[in-house]
Design a protein around this motif. Structure first.
Motif: not given
Ligand code: AMP
Ligand code: MG
Length: 348
Positions: A197-221
């Protein structure tokens, strides 16, 4: 090695850029400002030059480098099977703090991609960075210009502390404007995946290319789920003193931190506190630093790494930080802070 220091606080200086470009084309290393953090650059198409980056940083060789370009057409040289989303995202966010992972061409050596068949590409917006990339031949591999395991550098002074004497040149363009590394999005899958994740958020990307996922390795504890960006698996930015993030309702967080710092003080030790402009005055018995204002989340991103470095110079026994789930950069800020804290969280 003597490290040349080039002052460009007032913007691009042609003479210095020409010299820096020569160093890159001769296979040397130049640290330079970008809008995210300072980068340590080498010619991305020269395996030997890329190899020097790993040695100077003490970076594990399986951790690939981002290739920085200054013109869209350069992407044709270094990638294959370019998906349509790449152009869409480039039109929306380049030059800027977005990195795209794409299939690499034969021109990119494995030394640059850490042995992967994909290459990460970014076009930064910083004018000094763009001028340097052009002068250096058009393809500059550049990870953050810190010693591996240290916070990323947001000033030339930070670069000098870590890499002075180990690289050919540092271009000082003043403090960076964003302060956290670029958003990385993997375009080699059908649905784009955020790897960092960085300055450009998931929402900002989705406005341009539709659905975007987040790598499971980032979310998982769960540490058995490995992040897809090799660099994200390392514990970065760990300050010397143990760091705890205190999370919860704002008033309770303040109360809890004061309770913890008071206990430390009574035992003859001094804690550090990462506060905000809004909460700075409420903490006692501790070394208190404001990271920025909750009303301007960019100020929090800008100061995160420098505050970690500052605490390393002080004799604090432990650091307590508020948590910063801000609207746009919250995921990026908390991703870096959680890593620095080794995921130690106190919930109140
Ligand atoms: P840094 O430049 O220090 O921000 O590090 C670059 C980041 O980009 C690291 O986390 C790398 O693992 C990641 N990265 C670079 N190239 C690739 C790639 N081809 N695939 C996935 N992640 C990459
Ligand atoms: Mg880095």
């Amino acid at each position: 090695m003597n490290t040349l220091l080039e002052n460009m606080h007032d913007g691009v200086r042609e003479e210095g850029i020409r010299r820096a470009g020569e160093i890159l084309r001769d296979g040397g290393l130049v640290a330079f400002p970008t809008e995210t953090v300072y980068g340590l650059g080498a010619d991305a198409l020269d395996a030997e030059a890329s190899g020097k980056i790993y040695r100077a940083k003490g970076r594990p060789s399986d951790n690939p480098l981002i290739v920085h370009i200054a013109e869209w057409d350069a992407i044709e040289t270094i990638t294959e099977d370019l998906p349509p989303q790449a152009k869409l995202l480039s039109d929306a966010f380049w030059p800027g703090p977005l990195t795209m992972v794409l299939k690499k061409s034969a021109r990119v050596p494995y030394a640059t991609t850490g042995g992967l068949d994909t290459v990460a590409v970014r076009m930064p917006s910083n004018e000094i960075a763009l001028a340097l990339i052009r002068a250096g031949g058009g393809y500059v591999a550049a990870p953050s210009a810190n010693t591996s395991g240290r916070p990323s550098p947001t000033t030339a002074q930070h670069v000098l502390e870590d890499l002075g004497g180990a690289i050919d040149m540092i271009i000082d363009g003043g403090p960076v404007s964003i302060g956290l590394e670029s958003t990385i999005v993997d375009l080699t899958e059908e649905i784009p995946v955020i790897l960092r994740p960085g300055y450009i958020s998931k929402e900002m990307l989705e406005k341009i290319v539709g659905e975007v996922r987040v790598d499971r390795g980032l979310l998982a504890d769960d540490p058995s789920v490995r992040p897809k960006a090799p660099g994200m698996k390392y514990r970065h930015y760990a300050p010397k003193a143990p760091l705890f993030i205190v999370e919860g309702d704002r008033a309770h967080v303040r109360e809890k931190i004061n309770e913890l710092t008071a206990a430390e003080y009574e035992s003859g030790r001094l804690a550090g506190v990462v506060a905000t402009d809004e909460s700075f005055g409420v903490y006692m018995h501790a070394v208190v630093k404001s990271i920025g204002s909750r009303d301007q989340e960019l100020t929090i991103a800008q100061h995160l790494y420098s505050i970690l470095r500052e605490f390393d110079l002080l004799e604090v026994s432990v650091i307590y930080s508020e948590s910063f789930e801000t609207p746009q950069m919250g995921p990026a800020i908390m991703n870096r802070l959680m890593k620095a804290a080794g995921h130690q969280v106190i919930r109140v």
